[in-house]
Design a protein around this motif. Sequence first.
Motif, PDB file in Angstrom:
ATOM      1  N   TYR A 262       0.823  -1.209   0.000  1.00 48.82           N
ATOM      2  CA  TYR A 262       0.000   0.000   0.000  1.00 48.82           C
ATOM      3  C   TYR A 262       0.859   1.262   0.000  1.00 48.82           C
ATOM      4  N   PHE A 263       1.955   1.266   0.755  1.00 51.74           N
ATOM      5  CA  PHE A 263       2.871   2.406   0.735  1.00 51.74           C
ATOM      6  C   PHE A 263       3.452   2.600  -0.668  1.00 51.74           C
ATOM      7  N   LEU A 264       3.866   1.503  -1.277  1.00 51.80           N
ATOM      8  CA  LEU A 264       4.442   1.582  -2.613  1.00 51.80           C
ATOM      9  C   LEU A 264       3.419   2.088  -3.620  1.00 51.80           C
ATOM     10  N   LEU A 265       2.193   1.614  -3.525  1.00 56.57           N
ATOM     11  CA  LEU A 265       1.146   2.061  -4.444  1.00 56.57           C
ATOM     12  C   LEU A 265       0.851   3.548  -4.264  1.00 56.57           C
ATOM     13  N   ALA A 266       0.803   4.013  -3.008  1.00 53.63           N
ATOM     14  CA  ALA A 266       0.535   5.429  -2.753  1.00 53.63           C
ATOM     15  C   ALA A 266       1.648   6.318  -3.310  1.00 53.63           C
ATOM     16  N   LEU A 267       2.895   5.928  -3.112  1.00 52.58           N
ATOM     17  CA  LEU A 267       4.007   6.721  -3.640  1.00 52.58           C
ATOM     18  C   LEU A 267       4.013   6.720  -5.165  1.00 52.58           C
ATOM     19  N   TRP A 268       3.664   5.599  -5.778  1.00 50.79           N
ATOM     20  CA  TRP A 268       3.613   5.556  -7.241  1.00 50.79           C
ATOM     21  C   TRP A 268       2.508   6.463  -7.770  1.00 50.79           C
ATOM     22  N   VAL A 269       1.357   6.475  -7.115  1.00 52.09           N
ATOM     23  CA  VAL A 269       0.251   7.349  -7.550  1.00 52.09           C
ATOM     24  C   VAL A 269       0.654   8.811  -7.419  1.00 52.09           C
ATOM     25  N   LEU A 270       1.332   9.173  -6.331  1.00 46.48           N
ATOM     26  CA  LEU A 270       1.806  10.548  -6.173  1.00 46.48           C
ATOM     27  C   LEU A 270       2.789  10.921  -7.274  1.00 46.48           C
ATOM     28  N   ALA A 271       3.733  10.033  -7.569  1.00 38.78           N
ATOM     29  CA  ALA A 271       4.689  10.317  -8.635  1.00 38.78           C
ATOM     30  C   ALA A 271       3.990  10.476  -9.972  1.00 38.78           C
ATOM     31  N   LEU A 272       2.968   9.668 -10.232  1.00 38.60           N
ATOM     32  CA  LEU A 272       2.226   9.777 -11.492  1.00 38.60           C
ATOM     33  C   LEU A 272       1.473  11.094 -11.582  1.00 38.60           C
ATOM     34  N   LYS A 273       0.825  11.513 -10.501  1.00 39.06           N
ATOM     35  CA  LYS A 273       0.063  12.761 -10.527  1.00 39.06           C
ATOM     36  C   LYS A 273       0.977  13.962 -10.758  1.00 39.06           C
ATOM     37  N   PHE A 274       2.088  14.011 -10.051  1.00 39.25           N
ATOM     38  CA  PHE A 274       3.000  15.138 -10.241  1.00 39.25           C
ATOM     39  C   PHE A 274       3.613  15.135 -11.628  1.00 39.25           C
ATOM     40  N   LEU A 275       3.848  13.953 -12.190  1.00 36.39           N
ATOM     41  CA  LEU A 275       4.379  13.894 -13.553  1.00 36.39           C
ATOM     42  C   LEU A 275       3.349  14.390 -14.565  1.00 36.39           C
ATOM     43  N   ILE A 276       2.076  14.079 -14.358  1.00 38.15           N
ATOM     44  CA  ILE A 276       1.031  14.580 -15.259  1.00 38.15           C
ATOM     45  C   ILE A 276       0.980  16.103 -15.222  1.00 38.15           C
ATOM     46  N   VAL A 277       1.053  16.674 -14.020  1.00 34.24           N
ATOM     47  CA  VAL A 277       1.068  18.138 -13.907  1.00 34.24           C
ATOM     48  C   VAL A 277       2.296  18.715 -14.598  1.00 34.24           C
ATOM     49  N   LEU A 278       3.434  18.062 -14.426  1.00 36.09           N
ATOM     50  CA  LEU A 278       4.667  18.535 -15.053  1.00 36.09           C
ATOM     51  C   LEU A 278       4.588  18.448 -16.576  1.00 36.09           C
ATOM     52  N   CYS A 279       3.996  17.380 -17.095  1.00 35.45           N
ATOM     53  CA  CYS A 279       3.836  17.241 -18.545  1.00 35.45           C
ATOM     54  C   CYS A 279       2.926  18.333 -19.107  1.00 35.45           C
ATOM     55  N   CYS A 280       1.810  18.573 -18.423  1.00 32.20           N
ATOM     56  CA  CYS A 280       0.890  19.624 -18.889  1.00 32.20           C
ATOM     57  C   CYS A 280       1.553  20.991 -18.857  1.00 32.20           C
ATOM     58  N   MET A 281       2.326  21.261 -17.817  1.00 36.72           N
ATOM     59  CA  MET A 281       3.004  22.546 -17.724  1.00 36.72           C
ATOM     60  C   MET A 281       4.059  22.691 -18.821  1.00 36.72           C
ATOM     61  N   THR A 282       4.783  21.613 -19.102  1.00 35.19           N
ATOM     62  CA  THR A 282       5.799  21.658 -20.157  1.00 35.19           C
ATOM     63  C   THR A 282       5.161  21.884 -21.517  1.00 35.19           C
ATOM     64  N   LYS A 283       4.059  21.190 -21.792  1.00 34.53           N
ATOM     65  CA  LYS A 283       3.367  21.378 -23.064  1.00 34.53           C
ATOM     66  C   LYS A 283       2.835  22.804 -23.199  1.00 34.53           C
ATOM     67  N   PHE A 284       2.345  23.363 -22.109  1.00 32.24           N
ATOM     68  CA  PHE A 284       1.847  24.743 -22.153  1.00 32.24           C
ATOM     69  C   PHE A 284       2.967  25.730 -22.419  1.00 32.24           C
ATOM     70  N   ILE A 285       4.114  25.507 -21.787  1.00 32.20           N
ATOM     71  CA  ILE A 285       5.255  26.399 -22.010  1.00 32.20           C
ATOM     72  C   ILE A 285       5.714  26.338 -23.455  1.00 32.20           C
ATOM     73  N   LEU A 286       5.811  25.133 -24.007  1.00 31.20           N
ATOM     74  CA  LEU A 286       6.219  25.010 -25.408  1.00 31.20           C
ATOM     75  C   LEU A 286       5.188  25.613 -26.349  1.00 31.20           C
ATOM     76  N   HIS A 287       3.913  25.470 -26.012  1.00 28.68           N
ATOM     77  CA  HIS A 287       2.867  26.057 -26.855  1.00 28.68           C
ATOM     78  C   HIS A 287       2.963  27.578 -26.866  1.00 28.68           C
ATOM     79  N   ARG A 288       3.202  28.174 -25.721  1.00 23.88           N
ATOM     80  CA  ARG A 288       3.343  29.638 -25.673  1.00 23.88           C
ATOM     81  C   ARG A 288       4.587  30.095 -26.406  1.00 23.88           C
ATOM     82  N   GLN A 289       5.650  29.313 -26.310  1.00 26.83           N
ATOM     83  CA  GLN A 289       6.857  29.678 -27.044  1.00 26.83           C
ATOM     84  C   GLN A 289       6.617  29.599 -28.545  1.00 26.83           C
TER      85      GLN A 289
END
Length: 350
Positions: A262-289
């Motif tokens: 359960y600890f491992l699953l929770a940490l993996w879900v957190l890493a996935l959520k933050f990566l999704i936010v990071l991907c969206c932010m990166t795509k937005f930055i490139l789009h504005r550029q």
Amino acid sequence: MKFEFRKKHRQQAKPEINDPGDDQMRQPFRRASVYVNLLLITEAVIGLLLLLVTAYYHALFTGYLSEIECRLVSGYLFGIYVFGAQLVVTFLCSVSMWRRLWRRRCTPNIRLLLAVWLFYSCVIIASGFGCVWNLYRGVEVLESAAETSLTRGIDMYYSCPEWKLLWDGLQWRKECCGVHGYKDWMSAEWMPRMEDNCSSTVLAPYACCKRSCETCFNNFQPGEGQSLGASSRQPFPALTAGSINTNGCLPAFTSAVWNFFYFLLALWVLALKFLIVLCCMTKFILHRQNEGDGCDYVGLTDEDGHPLVVVKYPCNVRCVTIGEDDMVSDVAPDVNYCDCPELENDECGY
């Protein structure tokens, strides 16, 4: 009508338009670089927590198992160690990468680098899902290995000092007795059989005693108690079911495995959520550029509203002359090179 761009001295050349996006990427919103760095550091912290949690439970599991089963556990947890190390190394290095990218122009090479970086980050998270799935499928295997190991340890309790130390320490720390219960000790081959009129008496090691039981250790001296047959290896105390821990040690091991999952699953879900936010932010930055917020010089006008033209020329060019007809052409004009030693000359000789 002709537009002339002149350079008398290289050291004195200064562009008339000081556009922040000319030399480096623009931040499409306030403190964009700070938010990106926080996300990257958060991913690295999740990887570090993953390593610490895995190391803790690895040490916990090995307390139930022999050397052979410990190697099995190490094989199951090796992928999780690699996953956590990848998170730490990749995203700590990404902090340095992004710090350099903010000082660069948004070129196709930069966009390609970020695309490859996002793909590699997604592959790492996908490998983490594989580690979680592998542990989930291996819970029954680990439980079976622990049961076999602990049962063998009861049979070798007196013949192998390592197993005696392991069982005594395990039962005292976890407040348990036997594999599934205290009756596992009484069913051992070397344990003397109790008479029918002694059904209330329990033969078990002292480590099975409850910590709160004061009478468990009373009136017991070395050499007293039940003998172990003809060999008389060591006496076992005659205890009661109320003075010892009746629960087995194997359920504690299974519970620890599921808690780790359960600890491992929770940490993996957190890493996935933050990566999704990071991907969206990166795509937005490139789009504005790409929209000209720092890459393509779109929307630059002078005080009268006329579009400005940015001309770059080699360092050995003194003067570049562009005609009005060339400005409206879709095809880049041929550049005429000339030498203008003085700014007072209005015409340049070809």
